[in-house]
Design a protein around this motif. Structure first.
Motif, PDB file in Angstrom:
ATOM      1  N   ASN A  89       0.847  -1.192   0.000  1.00 33.20           N
ATOM      2  CA  ASN A  89       0.000   0.000   0.000  1.00 33.20           C
ATOM      3  C   ASN A  89       0.885   1.246   0.000  1.00 33.20           C
ATOM      4  OD1 ASN A  89      -1.678   2.195   0.748  1.00 33.20           O
ATOM      5  ND2 ASN A  89      -3.115   0.777   1.701  1.00 33.20           N
ATOM      6  N   PHE A  90       0.713   2.104  -1.009  1.00 28.54           N
ATOM      7  CA  PHE A  90       1.510   3.333  -1.073  1.00 28.54           C
ATOM      8  C   PHE A  90       0.621   4.567  -1.226  1.00 28.54           C
ATOM      9  CE2 PHE A  90       1.145   1.691  -5.378  1.00 28.54           C
ATOM     10  CZ  PHE A  90       0.852   2.807  -6.143  1.00 28.54           C
ATOM     11  N   SER A  91      -0.650   4.439  -0.866  1.00 32.77           N
ATOM     12  CA  SER A  91      -1.560   5.585  -0.976  1.00 32.77           C
ATOM     13  C   SER A  91      -1.182   6.715  -0.035  1.00 32.77           C
ATOM     14  CB  SER A  91      -3.000   5.130  -0.707  1.00 32.77           C
ATOM     15  OG  SER A  91      -3.107   4.570   0.596  1.00 32.77           O
ATOM     16  N   HIS A  92      -0.432   6.400   1.022  1.00 32.03           N
ATOM     17  CA  HIS A  92      -0.080   7.420   2.003  1.00 32.03           C
ATOM     18  C   HIS A  92       1.166   8.221   1.618  1.00 32.03           C
ATOM     19  CE1 HIS A  92       2.080   3.732   2.862  1.00 32.03           C
ATOM     20  NE2 HIS A  92       2.990   4.436   3.529  1.00 32.03           N
ATOM     21  N   ILE A  93       1.813   7.805   0.521  1.00 32.48           N
ATOM     22  CA  ILE A  93       3.033   8.518   0.134  1.00 32.48           C
ATOM     23  C   ILE A  93       2.967   9.082  -1.279  1.00 32.48           C
ATOM     24  CG2 ILE A  93       4.507   7.169   1.679  1.00 32.48           C
ATOM     25  CD1 ILE A  93       5.374   5.518  -0.727  1.00 32.48           C
ATOM     26  N   SER A  94       1.917   8.766  -2.033  1.00 36.94           N
ATOM     27  CA  SER A  94       1.857   9.248  -3.406  1.00 36.94           C
ATOM     28  C   SER A  94       0.429   9.252  -3.906  1.00 36.94           C
ATOM     29  CB  SER A  94       2.727   8.375  -4.313  1.00 36.94           C
ATOM     30  OG  SER A  94       2.596   8.754  -5.660  1.00 36.94           O
ATOM     31  N   ASN A  95       0.169  10.106  -4.879  1.00 33.53           N
ATOM     32  CA  ASN A  95      -1.136  10.154  -5.539  1.00 33.53           C
ATOM     33  C   ASN A  95      -1.192   9.272  -6.789  1.00 33.53           C
ATOM     34  OD1 ASN A  95      -2.131  12.021  -3.664  1.00 33.53           O
ATOM     35  ND2 ASN A  95      -1.247  13.745  -4.821  1.00 33.53           N
ATOM     36  N   ILE A  96      -0.125   8.589  -7.090  1.00 33.44           N
ATOM     37  CA  ILE A  96      -0.092   7.682  -8.249  1.00 33.44           C
ATOM     38  C   ILE A  96      -1.067   6.536  -8.000  1.00 33.44           C
ATOM     39  CG2 ILE A  96       1.341   6.122  -9.605  1.00 33.44           C
ATOM     40  CD1 ILE A  96       3.728   7.890  -8.928  1.00 33.44           C
ATOM     41  N   SER A  97      -1.836   6.180  -9.005  1.00 34.34           N
ATOM     42  CA  SER A  97      -2.871   5.154  -8.826  1.00 34.34           C
ATOM     43  C   SER A  97      -2.345   3.731  -9.012  1.00 34.34           C
ATOM     44  CB  SER A  97      -4.027   5.397  -9.802  1.00 34.34           C
ATOM     45  OG  SER A  97      -3.556   5.361 -11.145  1.00 34.34           O
ATOM     46  N   VAL A  98      -1.396   3.548  -9.925  1.00 36.16           N
ATOM     47  CA  VAL A  98      -0.925   2.200 -10.214  1.00 36.16           C
ATOM     48  C   VAL A  98       0.535   2.230 -10.627  1.00 36.16           C
ATOM     49  CG1 VAL A  98      -1.685   2.307 -12.619  1.00 36.16           C
ATOM     50  CG2 VAL A  98      -1.405   0.084 -11.529  1.00 36.16           C
ATOM     51  N   LEU A  99       1.247   1.183 -10.244  1.00 35.48           N
ATOM     52  CA  LEU A  99       2.643   0.991 -10.647  1.00 35.48           C
ATOM     53  C   LEU A  99       2.722  -0.219 -11.553  1.00 35.48           C
ATOM     54  CD1 LEU A  99       4.495   1.507  -7.235  1.00 35.48           C
ATOM     55  CD2 LEU A  99       4.303   3.162  -9.099  1.00 35.48           C
ATOM     56  N   GLU A 100       3.322  -0.067 -12.711  1.00 37.00           N
ATOM     57  CA  GLU A 100       3.497  -1.165 -13.649  1.00 37.00           C
ATOM     58  C   GLU A 100       4.938  -1.638 -13.580  1.00 37.00           C
ATOM     59  OE1 GLU A 100       2.272   0.088 -17.495  1.00 37.00           O
ATOM     60  OE2 GLU A 100       0.222   0.591 -16.874  1.00 37.00           O
ATOM     61  N   LEU A 101       5.131  -2.921 -13.220  1.00 32.87           N
ATOM     62  CA  LEU A 101       6.478  -3.436 -13.006  1.00 32.87           C
ATOM     63  C   LEU A 101       7.084  -3.958 -14.296  1.00 32.87           C
ATOM     64  CD1 LEU A 101       5.532  -3.237 -10.041  1.00 32.87           C
ATOM     65  CD2 LEU A 101       6.925  -5.272  -9.594  1.00 32.87           C
ATOM     66  N   ASP A 102       8.377  -3.771 -14.429  1.00 32.91           N
ATOM     67  CA  ASP A 102       9.131  -4.357 -15.533  1.00 32.91           C
ATOM     68  C   ASP A 102       9.285  -5.854 -15.306  1.00 32.91           C
ATOM     69  OD1 ASP A 102      12.168  -5.050 -16.630  1.00 32.91           O
ATOM     70  OD2 ASP A 102      11.033  -3.708 -17.947  1.00 32.91           O
ATOM     71  N   GLN A 103       9.556  -6.577 -16.402  1.00 36.59           N
ATOM     72  CA  GLN A 103       9.707  -8.026 -16.297  1.00 36.59           C
ATOM     73  C   GLN A 103      10.756  -8.425 -15.258  1.00 36.59           C
ATOM     74  OE1 GLN A 103       7.863 -10.232 -17.994  1.00 36.59           O
ATOM     75  NE2 GLN A 103       6.717  -8.620 -19.057  1.00 36.59           N
ATOM     76  N   ARG A 104      11.806  -7.654 -15.174  1.00 37.21           N
ATOM     77  CA  ARG A 104      12.920  -8.014 -14.286  1.00 37.21           C
ATOM     78  C   ARG A 104      12.601  -7.788 -12.823  1.00 37.21           C
ATOM     79  NH1 ARG A 104      15.087  -6.185 -19.082  1.00 37.21           N
ATOM     80  NH2 ARG A 104      14.582  -4.034 -18.528  1.00 37.21           N
TER      81      ARG A 104
END
Length: 387
Positions: A89-104
């Protein structure tokens, strides 16, 4: 030292100055996936002693083949899994809605260990990169998707082949986590999606879905008496008769009808009748062998076996009828030869007795054979189509 660094990093991220600015996604990922605070080898709710609920959705992009010989079917699927990991959960540190991870970086996040229990072979698509997707939402929910090619076993009952219907299953289960740690659930809205069609009436080369698929949750117990959460989807398939009508039933029916032509050939034309009967028997035998080569060796009788055996029986019966006619004709000729040698005048009834008998059998066969075959067809289709 690591604990001190983590504490300082957390204080820095949570400070009002940093929160007032837009954090870079890289910084958020480094914060979330820091190995000193996040262990991808531990389930999200492991410490709370509750099962992590994993919601599963299966998108079937194609069903390539269904083999009766090897009792299996192949398909391409998108396996999508969703769960919530409070540690992410990172809602308390950023307004970004989603993080897309790289394959690695996908391997740095905990993921369920789902496997297909009835899988015979399978592979992850890797062109041009491993076909995996992992998104982390700001509330800690995770979407994990992968593209797979699978060959699954399907035990078929072929007693009514080719008028049969089959139920093939897709079985998914957690491999290493018991039901106390991982609980699998189907997606409540669309558990299984057909990517090539918007409904369950999608057609296949040899089959079609005669009713909507069914999904259910289940539990499986292994040899160590450990209970695992599992999911099951049932595909209800009806074999398409078009190919077999055109390639099996109509040709074999015509061969049987062709064998009856000998009943209209004059009894004196023995070579023509013999050739016709032998050709029909050989053709019927060849067709039966070709059909059986595409089916597994089974201990029970199939509908196609009954059809081909009956057709062969009628053709052989027509050949035996010719044999009887041949015997009667030879008797007639022998009788005529004996009368000529003895210079005796035989009575008219005695001279024509064997020949008349042969002609009478031909006349009766012209009616009896088609009538019996029509009765067989009526019973055969009534029994196997009204199952």
């Amino acid at each position: 030292m690591n604990t001190l660094f983590t504490s300082l990093w957390t204080v820095l991220l949570l400070s009002p100055l940093v929160r007032s600015q837009q954090l870079q996604r890289r910084d958020i990922l480094n914060y979330l996936l820091n190995r000193s605070t996040y262990d991808p080898g531990i389930a999200p709710d492991y410490e709370e002693d509750v099962a992590t609920e994993v919601e599963v959705q299966l998108e079937i992009t194609s069903i390539d083949s269904i083999s009766a010989i090897s009792m299996e079917y192949s398909m391409n699927v998108l396996l999508q899994q969703t769960w919530r990991d409070p540690r992410l959960n990172f809602s308390h540190i950023s307004n970004i809605s989603v993080l897309e991870l790289d394959q690695r970086r996908i391997g740095d996040v905990w993921a369920p260990d789902i496997f297909f229990k009835n899988e015979k072979s399978g592979s992850l698509h890797t062109v041009t990169v491993p076909n995996k997707l992992l998104h982390i939402n700001n509330d800690g929910s995770v979407l994990y998707s992968m593209r797979l090619s699978l060959t699954l076993s399907c035990m078929m009952d072929l007693r009514y082949f080719p008028m049969d219907d089959q139920t093939c299953s897709i079985l998914m289960e957690s491999f290493g986590y018991s039901k106390e740690n991982v609980a699998l659930r189907w997606n409540s809205k669309e558990p299984v999606i057909f990517g090539l069609d918007d409904n369950d009436e999608q057609s296949l080369p040899q089959f079609y879905f005669y009713k909507p698929l069914e999904t259910e949750g289940c539990f499986s117990v292994d040899s160590f008496n450990i209970e695992f959460s599992c999911l099951k989807a049932k595909l209800f398939l009806q074999r398409n008769l078009g190919f077999y009508i055109a390639q099996v039933f109509i040709p074999s029916m015509l061969i049987v009808i062709l064998s009856w032509i000998s009943f209209w050939i004059h009894v004196d034309y023995l070579p023509a009748r013999a050739s016709l009967g032998v050709v029909c028997v050989l053709t019927m035998t060849t067709q039966s062998s070709g059909i059986r080569s595409s089916l597994p060796v089974l201990s029970y009788i199939k509908a196609i076996d009954v059809w081909l055996a009956a057709g062969l029986l009628f053709v052989v019966a027509a050949l035996l009828e010719f044999a009887y006619i041949n015997v009667q004709t030879r008797k007639h000729r022998k009788q005529a030869k004996d009368d000529e040698e003895s210079m005796q005048i035989a009575e008219p009834q005695a001279k024509t007795d064997f020949m008349d008998r042969a002609r009478r059998v031909d006349r009766v066969s012209r009616i009896v054979f088609p009538l019996c075959y029509a009765v067989f067809n009526l019973v055969f289709w009534a029994v196997y189509l009204a199952k």
